[in-house]
Structure formats: structure tokens, C-alpha cells
Scaffold this motif. Structure first.
Motif, PDB file in Angstrom:
ATOM      1  N   THR A 136      36.007  45.810  44.246  1.00  0.00           N
ATOM      2  CA  THR A 136      35.928  46.615  45.461  1.00  0.00           C
ATOM      3  C   THR A 136      34.738  47.556  45.341  1.00  0.00           C
ATOM      4  O   THR A 136      34.492  48.120  44.275  1.00  0.00           O
ATOM      5  N   LYS A 164      34.885  49.543  53.279  1.00  0.00           N
ATOM      6  CA  LYS A 164      34.592  48.892  52.006  1.00  0.00           C
ATOM      7  C   LYS A 164      33.621  47.728  52.243  1.00  0.00           C
ATOM      8  O   LYS A 164      33.907  46.832  53.028  1.00  0.00           O
ATOM      9  N   ASP A 196      35.833  44.138  49.490  1.00  0.00           N
ATOM     10  CA  ASP A 196      37.232  44.523  49.651  1.00  0.00           C
ATOM     11  C   ASP A 196      38.132  43.584  48.835  1.00  0.00           C
ATOM     12  O   ASP A 196      38.537  42.527  49.300  1.00  0.00           O
TER      13      ASP A 196
END
Length: 563
Positions: A10, A19, A22
Motif C-alpha cells: 500500500t 491510496k 491499495d
């Protein structure tokens, strides 16, 4: 344990709530050839840069990335450099020395390689990659394709286990790109090097890749054999489907349900067999094109009649140094107002030089140039640009001088409404607070276009405008050019993207040996070429002589369509 193992990776950039990566989980086996694809901003480049700690962007990250069970970030710098090779999108960003042979030896010198071993490896790479003929040349004198090949050769001299490539063909012409990708395939098959690359040009990679991984908004949404991924994207109605190889698109759009053809040969066989099963007569299939209002010879002496000229070049010659070879040779060109004109041709044929000559950065030593009916020599310094000529250069980063995209746009105008409009048009509202250096190639191209549009151009020069763009934004970009066209704005673009040119421009010209040899409508231009044409044309020309786009092929074949 897998050879390369990515677990729960991440990552997010500073001051970004979204993000970029992710919770990525991905395993790659030794010797695999993996294509990583996705729309611009999906996280592809950010993921690749995690393989090289010196290139990993600054931000918050978690998870692990290991090579043979060892965390890549914990490897000694020499091991990181030698075991994992990385080829960037822009070859000029990676070249560090002045001569070709210096560049080939540079990495080995930094690793402290024995001089005898180094000479052998340099000689081997020069021979393998066909560099002998320009071994002693200056790097600055190489074409884009030669520079990228030199990057690859200098990396392979260090004998890496893994080769990472971030859109390596984005600045190469179609033939040079195909040659480069064939070399990558050889490296994978003959040396067993593990390949992981991102590329928007999928036509040459799908047939040879072992696996295709699709990213979207920082997540992996597909991970399978190439022939299966197309069906998954179709079922998901994903915008990346329009970027798949033409044989796959045609197959699925005509109702195919099994494994789709991956390359031209398979597509031609499938089309012929399918027509035979349908008892269709290929002689009944035609793509007759009505006479176009733009069916004009732009390189000859005939007049444009009803069309006002915004650009006229007569017998122009240009070279960079007094005793150097001519880059442009007795070049003639006339551009009518309000068209979208594309110039194609190989690397080093003078296309970008021509754009710079049009905007006054290069001055011909012989010949005449008229912009908006006025000799270019009569424009005062800066007057040409204030009168409506704008240019998007090949390197979009050269336009950015501020810390955020928004600040760069505010440098052009204080009108917040104009800024809001170009942010919307170029789909970069979410990027306005980002540092331009943190953007992906496609995002940076869109941000640069937004800055150029704030100059309110009448003539828009674009050098490789679709470089790094995904298929979804290419469609949006084409609509943008059409909307500018309705306002009377003329667009002149240099492009290696033949599919885009076939689909969206009004006229295409071929640049070769410093001259523009021919201009014609996209259908007539591409249907007469063998190599400088689209994949859809090569796949279907035995049945449809003038079909140059996927939509041409689909619309002409009377077969069941997929719903």
C-alpha cells in the motif's frame, strides 16, 4: 515462495488521501513475461518504481516486496543496480554520458567490474543489440529508438535477473517500437530474464506475454492469461477494453465467446473462417469513402480554393550546424484553417524539427514560412505566440516550474473561471494540488495540455500529444480537438500513434528524409501502406481493402454482435 512476491503493498503520496497502491498482492515466477496495464493514474508506474529503492517516490507505504525471499529495499546498492534493471519512459532521462561506448560501460564501471570482463561485456552487448555501427557516436546525435536501445543494452551489460520497463516505446515510431519489443521478447526467451513492463501499445505484447495484470485505482482487477483478460474487461465494461489489440476487439464486438485471436495472423484466419461459415462473399464487402472536403494535396502547387491557409511553407531547408547534414530539405506544406493534421514518420525524419521551425525556434536558411498570412520573419519577438500560436512540446515537464499543477496554471492567467474550465476539460481537477513530478506520464501530458490551452491558441502544435495516454483519455482528447476545431482552431500534431490518427484526424502526412512525401485522408493514406498502417487494416485488408479502424471492420461485417 514465488520468485517475486508482493504482499499487501500500500502506498500514498504526501497530502493525498487516496491510496495510489491499495493492498497489492502479486506473485511473479522466474522467467515470466508479465504485462502490467491500466488507465493513466492507476498506479502502474508507482508500483514499478518500488522495485528500485532509489526511484521509489516519497510517501507512506506498507507491505512487502521481495526477490527470492529477500526484501528488495534491504539489498545492497550494488545488488539493487545489477540484479534489477529499469528502463524509463523517456530515454533522455536515463542517459548520463556523452558517447555510446561510455554509456555501455558506465554501469559496469560503477559496479567495479574488472576491465577485461567489462570490455568483453560491452563488446557482447554492442554485437547483440546491433550497436557496432554507432559505437563511437555522440549520444546526443542518436535517434529516439537508438537511445532507448542503448539504455536497454547498458542495463543488460550488468546481467540483471529482472528487467522492469515503464512504457519504453512511448516515444518510438511504430517500426522502431516493434523492433524494440521483439528484442525484449528475445531477452526473455533466450536469457530467461524475468520481464515486467507497462505499455499502452498492447498490440505487440499480448501475443507474447505469459500473463496480463490490469490495475485500476491502485488495485489489481484482472490477473490472467492474455486471451482471457480481454473477455474479463468486456464483461466489466472497462474503458481499457478499447485499448486491447484490434483482433481481440473485433472478435468480441462481433460476438465471439471463446479465446480471442491475439495477433494479425490469427485475426485474419478467424475472419476468413467466420465468413466462410456465414456463406458471406468478401467481394460484397466494401468501405468506399466519399470524396472528402479535405481531399487536398498539401505539398503541391495547387491552390486551396475555399480554405484559408493558416500555414504555408515553401522550399524550406534547415540544418542545425553550418556543416552538418540537412534535416529538412526543400520542404513544402500548406495547412488550411480549422483542420486536425497529423504528421507521421520514423524517428529522426524531421517531424519535431518542423514543429520548432513553425513556431520560430528553428529558422530555415532557405525558403519561406507564412503564419496566418504573414511572413514569420516579420513577427517581432514573442508576437507569434501572443497572436495565437501555441505548442505542446515532446517533453511536457519542460512547461512546469512551480510546486503544484494549480500554481503553474495560475502563472498563465489570474482568471479562476478559465482555470476551472481547463481543469474540467483535461480531467485533472483531482491533480491540481499535486507536484507535476509526481504525476504519471499520461497525467503530466494532460496537465501540460491544460497549461497550453490557457494561451487561447488559434494554431495548436502538438508533439506526441497522446504519449502516455490511456485509450479512455485518447477518446476524450479527440473530442477536445474536435471542440477546438469547431471554434476555428487548427491542430497540427506529430504522432507515432497510428490508431489515433486513423480514427480522429482529418489529414495525414508522411515525413521522410526531411520532406513531406504525401498527404491524404486517414483511410486512403493507411490503406495503401504495408507497415505504416493500423493493425485493423493489416488484419482485414484481404477482405476490406480500405478498413483502417476496428469500427470499420465491425461495421462492414454482417455477423452477430455481442450484446
Amino acid at each position: 515462495m514465488s520468485y517475486i512476491d508482493i504482499r499487501d503493498l500500500t502506498f500514498s503520496y504526501p497530502d493525498q488521501t487516496r491510496k495510489t497502491l491499495d493492498h497489492i498482492d502479486l506473485q511473479i515466477e522466474q522467467g515470466e513475461y508479465v504485462l502490467l496495464c491500466g488507465v493513466s493514474g492507476s498506479g502502474k508506474t508507482t508500483l514499478l518504481r518500488h522495485f528500485k529503492p532509489v526511484l521509489t517516490p516519497f510517501g507512506e507505504s506498507s507491505g512487502s516486496l521481495t526477490l527470492r525471499g529477500c526484501a528488495i529495499a534491504s539489498l545492497p546498492p550494488a545488488a539493487q543496480a545489477s540484479r534489477i534493471g529499469y528502463v524509463m519512459q523517456n530515454p533522455d532521462e536515463q542517459l548520463v554520458t556523452d558517447q555510446v561506448w561510455h554509456e555501455l560501460a558506465f554501469g559496469l564501471e560503477n559496479l567495479g567490474c574488472d576491465p577485461k570482463v567489462m570490455r568483453i561485456r560491452v563488446a557482447e552487448m554492442a554485437s547483440y543489440f546491433g550497436i557496432q555501427q554507432w559505437f563511437h557516436r555522440e549520444v546526443r546525435d542518436l535517434s529516439g529508438g537508438q537511445k532507448q536501445l542503448l539504455n536497454l543494452a547498458s542495463i543488460m551489460a550488468m546481467q540483471p535477473e529482472v528487467l522492469i520497463l515503464d512504457e519504453p516505446t512511448s516515444q518510438l515510431d511504430p517500426i522502431a517500437a516493434a523492433d524494440f519489443l521483439n528484442t525484449i521478447r528475445q531477452i526473455n526467451r533466450e536469457l530467461g530474464t524475468t520481464i515486467l513492463l507497462t505499455e499502452h501499445r498492447m498490440e505487440d505484447i499480448f501475443p507474447v506475454a505469459d500473463r496480463v495484470v490490469v490495475m485500476d485505482e491502485g488495485r489489481i482487477i484482472a490477473n490472467d492469461r492474455p486471451e482471457r483478460v480481454g473477455r474479463q474487461l468486456l464483461q466489466q465494461k472497462h474503458p481499457l477494453f478499447d485499448g486491447l489489440p484490434a483482433p481481440m476487439q473485433v472478435y468480441y464486438r462481433l460476438g465471439g465467446t471463446d479465446s480471442a485471436p491475439l495477433h494479425v495472423r490469427e485475426g485474419r484466419v478467424w475472419l476468413s473462417q467466420t465468413l466462410a461459415k456465414q456463406n458471406a462473399d468478401s467481394s460484397d464487402l466494401s468501405t468506399n469513402e466519399n470524396a472528402s472536403s479535405w481531399d487536398l494535396d498539401l505539398t503541391g502547387p495547387s491552390s486551396l480554393k475555399d480554405h484559408r491557409e493558416v500555414l504555408r511553407i515553401r522550399n524550406a531547408w534547415f540544418r542545425y550546424k553550418k556543416n552538418s547534414p540537412d534535416i529538412l530539405k526543400d520542404l513544402n506544406l500548406r495547412i488550411p484553417e480549422g483542420i486536425i493534421f497529423a504528421l507521421v514518420g520514423g524517428n529522426g525524419t524531421g517531424k519535431s524539427t518542423l514543429l520548432k521551425m513553425i513556431c520560430g525556434l528553428n529558422r530555415p536558411y532557405r525558403g519561406h514560412i507564412e503564419i496566418l498570412g504573414k511572413d514569420i520573419r516579420k513577427y517581432r519577438t514573442g508576437e507569434l505566440f501572443s497572436n495565437g500560436l501555441s505548442m505542446l512540446p515532446q517533453d511536457p515537464m519542460s512547461l512546469f516550474v512551480k510546486k503544484t499543477v494549480r500554481e503553474d496554471l495560475e502563472e498563465m492567467t489570474a482568471d479562476p473561471e478559465m482555470i476551472r474550465e481547463v481543469l474540467r476539460i483535461c480531467e485533472i481537477e483531482a491533480l491540481q494540488s499535486a507536484n507535476p513530478r509526481d504525476l504519471s506520464g499520461g497525467e503530466l501530458q494532460r496537465a501540460a495540455l491544460a497549461k497550453v490551452l490557457l494561451t487561447s491558441p488559434r494554431i495548436l502544435l502538438l508533439d506526441e500529444p497522446t504519449k502516455g495516454m490511456d485509450c479512455r483519455y485518447k477518446q476524450h482528447f479527440a473530442r477536445l480537438l474536435r471542440s477546438l476545431q469547431k471554434r476555428g482552431i487548427t491542430s497540427i500534431l506529430v504522432s507515432h500513434d497510428l490508431e489515433f490518427c486513423a480514427e480522429y484526424v482529418d489529414l495525414v502526412g508522411m515525413c521522410f528524409d526531411g520532406q513531406i512525401l504525401a498527404t491524404n485522408t486517414p483511410r486512403r493514406f493507411f490503406s495503401t501502406n504495408s507497415f505504416y498502417t493500423t493493425v485493423a487494416n493489416r488484419m482485414s485488408r484481404h477482405l476490406l481493402e480500405q478498413a483502417v479502424t476496428v469500427s470499420d471492420v465491425v461495421s462492414q461485417l454482417d455477423l452477430p454482435r455481442s450484446q
